[in-house]
Design a protein around this motif. Structure first.
Motif, short mmCIF file in Angstrom:
data_model
loop_
_atom_site.label_atom_id
_atom_site.label_comp_id
_atom_site.label_asym_id
_atom_site.label_seq_id
_atom_site.Cartn_x
_atom_site.Cartn_y
_atom_site.Cartn_z
N MET A 105 0.58 -1.07 -0.17
CA MET A 105 -0.02 0.28 -0.01
C MET A 105 0.49 1.60 -0.01
O MET A 105 2.24 1.01 0.36
CB MET A 105 -1.22 -0.26 1.16
CG MET A 105 -2.29 1.05 0.98
SD MET A 105 -3.21 0.47 1.83
CE MET A 105 -4.65 1.43 1.90
N ASN A 106 0.14 2.16 -0.73
CA ASN A 106 1.11 3.53 -0.62
C ASN A 106 1.22 4.63 0.54
O ASN A 106 -0.15 4.24 1.08
CB ASN A 106 0.58 4.23 -2.34
CG ASN A 106 0.95 3.53 -3.47
OD1 ASN A 106 1.50 2.67 -2.50
ND2 ASN A 106 -0.07 4.41 -4.57
N THR A 107 2.21 5.22 1.04
CA THR A 107 2.17 5.81 2.39
C THR A 107 2.02 7.39 2.16
O THR A 107 2.39 7.61 0.49
CB THR A 107 3.40 5.36 3.27
OG1 THR A 107 4.51 5.55 1.53
CG2 THR A 107 3.28 4.35 3.33
N ASP A 120 1.17 9.87 -3.59
CA ASP A 120 1.72 9.70 -5.22
C ASP A 120 0.71 9.93 -5.75
O ASP A 120 0.13 8.95 -5.98
CB ASP A 120 3.18 8.73 -4.84
CG ASP A 120 4.21 9.42 -4.65
OD1 ASP A 120 4.20 10.23 -3.83
OD2 ASP A 120 5.29 8.25 -4.54
N ILE A 121 0.96 10.54 -7.37
CA ILE A 121 0.24 10.24 -8.42
C ILE A 121 0.79 9.31 -9.14
O ILE A 121 1.99 9.17 -9.24
CB ILE A 121 0.46 11.46 -9.57
CG1 ILE A 121 0.10 12.57 -8.50
CG2 ILE A 121 0.06 11.53 -10.95
CD1 ILE A 121 0.21 14.04 -9.59
N ILE A 122 -0.39 8.37 -10.01
CA ILE A 122 0.03 7.13 -10.03
C ILE A 122 -0.04 7.22 -11.94
O ILE A 122 -0.99 7.77 -11.75
CB ILE A 122 -0.25 5.27 -9.85
CG1 ILE A 122 -0.68 5.94 -8.76
CG2 ILE A 122 0.10 4.60 -10.86
CD1 ILE A 122 -1.87 4.87 -7.82
N GLN A 123 1.02 7.06 -13.11
CA GLN A 123 1.28 7.31 -13.99
C GLN A 123 0.59 6.45 -14.87
O GLN A 123 0.69 5.01 -14.47
CB GLN A 123 2.63 8.29 -14.79
CG GLN A 123 3.40 9.34 -14.00
CD GLN A 123 2.48 10.65 -14.88
OE1 GLN A 123 1.62 10.60 -15.60
NE2 GLN A 123 2.65 11.29 -13.57
#
Length: 192
Positions: A1-3, A19-22
């Motif tokens: 999981m993103n922190t 964070d922005i996921i491209q």
């Protein structure tokens, strides 16, 4: 999981953002319908151009062969005009020129009317397929009557020039569509 990344500037409160996921880059496949249409048009145009090029090259080859036949007839005439009587060589030359023109026409339209035409009817048929009549009275008389009777004075330059001009002007499309001796096109009575 993103922190969550917490970067803060001085004097600001940190926000709990991820964070922005491209997304993955857009690929070329599958092609959009517009590209398929463009590809289809390009293939069709290429095929059409290849067919036109083949027809042009074939017509050029056939015309070149007809010019070769005219050259051969001229060589034979010049060789035999000195040895034989002038009238015999003239008759043979007129016959050979007529045969060269018929062979050229036969490639595009093998109808019997074209192949068995002779005399004035043959000259009329030749003049009908060009925009302007090429075989004037002097040349027409030599070509129509030359193979059958002796001609005292024959100008092979004029006949050769007229035959070459006819070969250049008679289009394959016109030759393939020309009906031969048709009474309807000559103004004669039609039998319906």
């Amino acid at each position: 999981m993103n922190t969550p990344v917490t970067q803060t500037l001085p004097g600001q409160q940190a926000l709990p953002l991820a964070d922005i996921i491209q997304p993955d880059p857009v690929g070329l496949w599958p092609l959009a319908p517009g590209w398929w249409l463009l590809l289809l048009i390009a293939v069709a145009m290429s095929a059409f151009l290849v067919i036109l090029l083949k027809r042009y090259l074939q017509a050029r080859k056939i015309r070149s062969q007809a010019f070769t036949l005219l050259d051969d007839a001229r060589r034979v005439y010049e060789a035999t005009a000195e040895d034989e009587s002038q009238s015999s060589a003239s008759s043979n030359y007129c016959r050979d020129v007529n045969q060269a023109l018929k062979r050229y026409w036969r490639h595009y339209n093998p109808t019997p009317e074209v192949l068995i035409s002779d005399g004035d009817a043959w000259i009329a048929l030749l003049n009908r397929v060009t925009r302007t009549p090429i075989f004037d009275e002097k040349v027409a008389g030599a070509l129509s009557q030359g193979p059958y009777r002796k001609i005292a004075r024959l100008n092979p330059d004029v006949i050769d020039s007229a035959a070459r001009q006819w070969l250049k002007q008679a289009s394959p499309r016109t030759l393939s569509r020309c009906p031969g001796h048709s009474t309807a096109s000559t103004g004669g009575p039609s039998h319906a």
